[in-house]
Motif scaffolding. Structure first.
Motif, PDB file in Angstrom:
ATOM      1  N   GLY A   1     -29.688 -36.371  -4.584  1.00 33.36           N
ATOM      2  CA  GLY A   1     -29.003 -37.506  -5.210  1.00 33.36           C
ATOM      3  C   GLY A   1     -29.049 -37.428  -6.724  1.00 33.36           C
ATOM      4  O   GLY A   1     -28.046 -37.676  -7.407  1.00 33.36           O
ATOM      5  N   THR A   2     -30.217 -37.068  -7.248  1.00 30.11           N
ATOM      6  CA  THR A   2     -30.353 -36.926  -8.697  1.00 30.11           C
ATOM      7  C   THR A   2     -29.445 -35.824  -9.226  1.00 30.11           C
ATOM      8  O   THR A   2     -28.751 -36.005 -10.242  1.00 30.11           O
ATOM      9  CB  THR A   2     -31.822 -36.625  -9.058  1.00 30.11           C
ATOM     10  N   LEU A   3     -29.440 -34.700  -8.547  1.00 36.50           N
ATOM     11  CA  LEU A   3     -28.598 -33.587  -8.997  1.00 36.50           C
ATOM     12  C   LEU A   3     -27.114 -33.916  -8.883  1.00 36.50           C
ATOM     13  O   LEU A   3     -26.318 -33.535  -9.753  1.00 36.50           O
ATOM     14  CB  LEU A   3     -28.934 -32.325  -8.209  1.00 36.50           C
ATOM     15  N   MET A   4     -26.720 -34.624  -7.841  1.00 34.12           N
ATOM     16  CA  MET A   4     -25.319 -35.032  -7.714  1.00 34.12           C
ATOM     17  C   MET A   4     -24.935 -36.014  -8.823  1.00 34.12           C
ATOM     18  O   MET A   4     -23.836 -35.951  -9.372  1.00 34.12           O
ATOM     19  CB  MET A   4     -25.069 -35.661  -6.339  1.00 34.12           C
ATOM     20  N   THR A   5     -25.828 -36.930  -9.178  1.00 32.73           N
ATOM     21  CA  THR A   5     -25.561 -37.875 -10.264  1.00 32.73           C
ATOM     22  C   THR A   5     -25.400 -37.135 -11.585  1.00 32.73           C
ATOM     23  O   THR A   5     -24.463 -37.406 -12.356  1.00 32.73           O
ATOM     24  CB  THR A   5     -26.702 -38.905 -10.369  1.00 32.73           C
ATOM     25  N   LEU A   6     -26.310 -36.185 -11.850  1.00 28.27           N
ATOM     26  CA  LEU A   6     -26.203 -35.400 -13.081  1.00 28.27           C
ATOM     27  C   LEU A   6     -24.913 -34.578 -13.102  1.00 28.27           C
ATOM     28  O   LEU A   6     -24.281 -34.432 -14.148  1.00 28.27           O
ATOM     29  CB  LEU A   6     -27.416 -34.486 -13.232  1.00 28.27           C
ATOM     30  N   SER A   7     -24.520 -34.055 -11.956  1.00 23.99           N
ATOM     31  CA  SER A   7     -23.276 -33.299 -11.869  1.00 23.99           C
ATOM     32  C   SER A   7     -22.080 -34.187 -12.202  1.00 23.99           C
ATOM     33  O   SER A   7     -21.174 -33.787 -12.950  1.00 23.99           O
ATOM     34  CB  SER A   7     -23.136 -32.709 -10.468  1.00 23.99           C
ATOM     35  N   GLY A   8     -22.051 -35.392 -11.673  1.00 18.23           N
ATOM     36  CA  GLY A   8     -20.961 -36.324 -11.964  1.00 18.23           C
ATOM     37  C   GLY A   8     -20.929 -36.724 -13.423  1.00 18.23           C
ATOM     38  O   GLY A   8     -19.851 -36.803 -14.044  1.00 18.23           O
ATOM     39  N   LEU A   9     -22.106 -36.977 -14.012  1.00 19.32           N
ATOM     40  CA  LEU A   9     -22.158 -37.326 -15.434  1.00 19.32           C
ATOM     41  C   LEU A   9     -21.679 -36.175 -16.314  1.00 19.32           C
ATOM     42  O   LEU A   9     -20.976 -36.378 -17.312  1.00 19.32           O
ATOM     43  CB  LEU A   9     -23.586 -37.732 -15.821  1.00 19.32           C
ATOM     44  N   THR A  10     -22.041 -34.956 -15.940  1.00 17.60           N
ATOM     45  CA  THR A  10     -21.598 -33.788 -16.701  1.00 17.60           C
ATOM     46  C   THR A  10     -20.090 -33.635 -16.621  1.00 17.60           C
ATOM     47  O   THR A  10     -19.424 -33.355 -17.622  1.00 17.60           O
ATOM     48  CB  THR A  10     -22.291 -32.520 -16.166  1.00 17.60           C
ATOM     49  N   LEU A  11     -19.526 -33.819 -15.446  1.00 25.94           N
ATOM     50  CA  LEU A  11     -18.071 -33.742 -15.291  1.00 25.94           C
ATOM     51  C   LEU A  11     -17.381 -34.821 -16.122  1.00 25.94           C
ATOM     52  O   LEU A  11     -16.394 -34.541 -16.815  1.00 25.94           O
ATOM     53  CB  LEU A  11     -17.694 -33.888 -13.815  1.00 25.94           C
ATOM     54  N   ALA A  12     -17.899 -36.052 -16.084  1.00 27.67           N
ATOM     55  CA  ALA A  12     -17.304 -37.138 -16.868  1.00 27.67           C
ATOM     56  C   ALA A  12     -17.384 -36.845 -18.363  1.00 27.67           C
ATOM     57  O   ALA A  12     -16.411 -37.050 -19.105  1.00 27.67           O
ATOM     58  CB  ALA A  12     -18.012 -38.457 -16.549  1.00 27.67           C
ATOM     59  N   ALA A  13     -18.532 -36.358 -18.830  1.00 23.53           N
ATOM     60  CA  ALA A  13     -18.674 -36.030 -20.253  1.00 23.53           C
ATOM     61  C   ALA A  13     -17.727 -34.911 -20.656  1.00 23.53           C
ATOM     62  O   ALA A  13     -17.153 -34.929 -21.759  1.00 23.53           O
ATOM     63  CB  ALA A  13     -20.119 -35.642 -20.547  1.00 23.53           C
TER      64      ALA A  13
ATOM     65  N   THR B   1     -33.833 -37.520  -2.500  1.00 23.76           N
ATOM     66  CA  THR B   1     -34.003 -37.928  -3.896  1.00 23.76           C
ATOM     67  C   THR B   1     -33.519 -36.839  -4.850  1.00 23.76           C
ATOM     68  O   THR B   1     -32.772 -37.114  -5.796  1.00 23.76           O
ATOM     69  CB  THR B   1     -35.486 -38.254  -4.181  1.00 23.76           C
ATOM     70  N   LEU B   2     -33.953 -35.615  -4.603  1.00 30.41           N
ATOM     71  CA  LEU B   2     -33.546 -34.513  -5.478  1.00 30.41           C
ATOM     72  C   LEU B   2     -32.044 -34.268  -5.422  1.00 30.41           C
ATOM     73  O   LEU B   2     -31.391 -34.099  -6.459  1.00 30.41           O
ATOM     74  CB  LEU B   2     -34.298 -33.233  -5.109  1.00 30.41           C
TER      75      LEU B   2
ATOM     76  N   ARG C   1     -45.046 -36.264   7.509  1.00 30.41           N
ATOM     77  CA  ARG C   1     -44.732 -35.105   6.664  1.00 30.41           C
ATOM     78  C   ARG C   1     -43.228 -34.827   6.678  1.00 30.41           C
ATOM     79  O   ARG C   1     -42.631 -34.513   5.661  1.00 30.41           O
ATOM     80  CB  ARG C   1     -45.520 -33.893   7.146  1.00 30.41           C
ATOM     81  N   HIS C   2     -42.637 -34.953   7.853  1.00 31.33           N
ATOM     82  CA  HIS C   2     -41.194 -34.765   7.990  1.00 31.33           C
ATOM     83  C   HIS C   2     -40.445 -35.826   7.174  1.00 31.33           C
ATOM     84  O   HIS C   2     -39.442 -35.530   6.509  1.00 31.33           O
ATOM     85  CB  HIS C   2     -40.804 -34.832   9.463  1.00 31.33           C
ATOM     86  N   LEU C   3     -40.939 -37.055   7.186  1.00 27.21           N
ATOM     87  CA  LEU C   3     -40.325 -38.152   6.433  1.00 27.21           C
ATOM     88  C   LEU C   3     -40.431 -37.898   4.930  1.00 27.21           C
ATOM     89  O   LEU C   3     -39.461 -38.124   4.183  1.00 27.21           O
ATOM     90  CB  LEU C   3     -40.992 -39.476   6.801  1.00 27.21           C
ATOM     91  N   VAL C   4     -41.577 -37.396   4.466  1.00 31.13           N
ATOM     92  CA  VAL C   4     -41.755 -37.093   3.041  1.00 31.13           C
ATOM     93  C   VAL C   4     -40.810 -35.978   2.609  1.00 31.13           C
ATOM     94  O   VAL C   4     -40.189 -36.044   1.548  1.00 31.13           O
ATOM     95  CB  VAL C   4     -43.235 -36.722   2.754  1.00 31.13           C
ATOM     96  N   LYS C   5     -40.675 -34.940   3.443  1.00 35.92           N
ATOM     97  CA  LYS C   5     -39.753 -33.851   3.119  1.00 35.92           C
ATOM     98  C   LYS C   5     -38.319 -34.368   3.013  1.00 35.92           C
ATOM     99  O   LYS C   5     -37.582 -34.021   2.088  1.00 35.92           O
ATOM    100  CB  LYS C   5     -39.809 -32.754   4.184  1.00 35.92           C
ATOM    101  N   THR C   6     -37.913 -35.193   3.935  1.00 33.00           N
ATOM    102  CA  THR C   6     -36.560 -35.737   3.930  1.00 33.00           C
ATOM    103  C   THR C   6     -36.329 -36.615   2.708  1.00 33.00           C
ATOM    104  O   THR C   6     -35.289 -36.519   2.038  1.00 33.00           O
ATOM    105  CB  THR C   6     -36.310 -36.539   5.223  1.00 33.00           C
ATOM    106  N   ALA C   7     -37.299 -37.470   2.393  1.00 26.26           N
ATOM    107  CA  ALA C   7     -37.158 -38.357   1.232  1.00 26.26           C
ATOM    108  C   ALA C   7     -37.074 -37.552  -0.063  1.00 26.26           C
ATOM    109  O   ALA C   7     -36.266 -37.864  -0.944  1.00 26.26           O
ATOM    110  CB  ALA C   7     -38.334 -39.329   1.180  1.00 26.26           C
ATOM    111  N   THR C   8     -37.868 -36.504  -0.160  1.00 23.91           N
ATOM    112  CA  THR C   8     -37.833 -35.653  -1.352  1.00 23.91           C
ATOM    113  C   THR C   8     -36.484 -34.961  -1.477  1.00 23.91           C
ATOM    114  O   THR C   8     -35.884 -34.910  -2.562  1.00 23.91           O
ATOM    115  CB  THR C   8     -38.962 -34.612  -1.291  1.00 23.91           C
ATOM    116  N   ALA C   9     -35.979 -34.432  -0.370  1.00 28.36           N
ATOM    117  CA  ALA C   9     -34.689 -33.744  -0.403  1.00 28.36           C
ATOM    118  C   ALA C   9     -33.562 -34.698  -0.784  1.00 28.36           C
ATOM    119  O   ALA C   9     -32.693 -34.369  -1.586  1.00 28.36           O
ATOM    120  CB  ALA C   9     -34.417 -33.108   0.952  1.00 28.36           C
TER     121      ALA C   9
END
Length: 130
Positions: free
Chosen positions: A25-37, A22-23, A12-20
């Motif tokens: 990382g996705t939000l940081m990628t979207l933030s970088g794309l928004t800044l570049a755009a 993933t989320l 359960r601890h591993l699933v929580k960590t993987a979810t955090a």
């Protein structure tokens, strides 16, 4: 951890960590794309804004003054309508401040009466007890 909760299994601890991860990382990628755009859009729009600035600045200033005038006109009109309404009610004998004073007097009278009753009740209770 709270003392009332049992320890969580490792999976359960591993699933929580993987979810955090993933989320985040996705939000940081979207933030970088928004800044570049945003930077690319600014680079593309700057020459266009410079070329059209002799037209855009007066147009924006004119629109601002137009909206400010309409807003001020509406506010002053609403105030004038309220003043006329209040004057009409005052002249026809419906004085809101006097009504509020009467209501305030009634509330104060009721509170004083309740206080007096409570004091009489306490005095009666003390006299009756040994």
């Amino acid at each position: 951890m709270a003392q009332n909760q049992p320890p969580q299994p490792a999976s359960r601890h591993l699933v929580k960590t993987a979810t955090a991860v993933t989320l985040s990382g996705t939000l940081m990628t979207l933030s970088g794309l928004t800044l570049a755009a945003t930077v690319i859009g600014l680079v593309v729009a700057t020459p266009v804004l410079l070329i059209f600035s002799p037209v855009l600045v007066p147009a924006v200033l004119t629109l601002f003054l137009l909206f400010a005038g309409f807003l001020a006109s509406g506010g002053l009109g609403a105030t004038a309508a309220f003043v006329l309404y209040w004057t009409y009610r005052f002249l026809t004998g419906k004085r809101p401040m006097e009504q509020l004073d009467r209501i305030r007097g009634r509330i104060a009278g009721a509170a004083t009466e309740a206080k007096d009753r409570a004091q009489e009740h306490l005095k009666a209770g003390r006299q009756g007890s040994p």
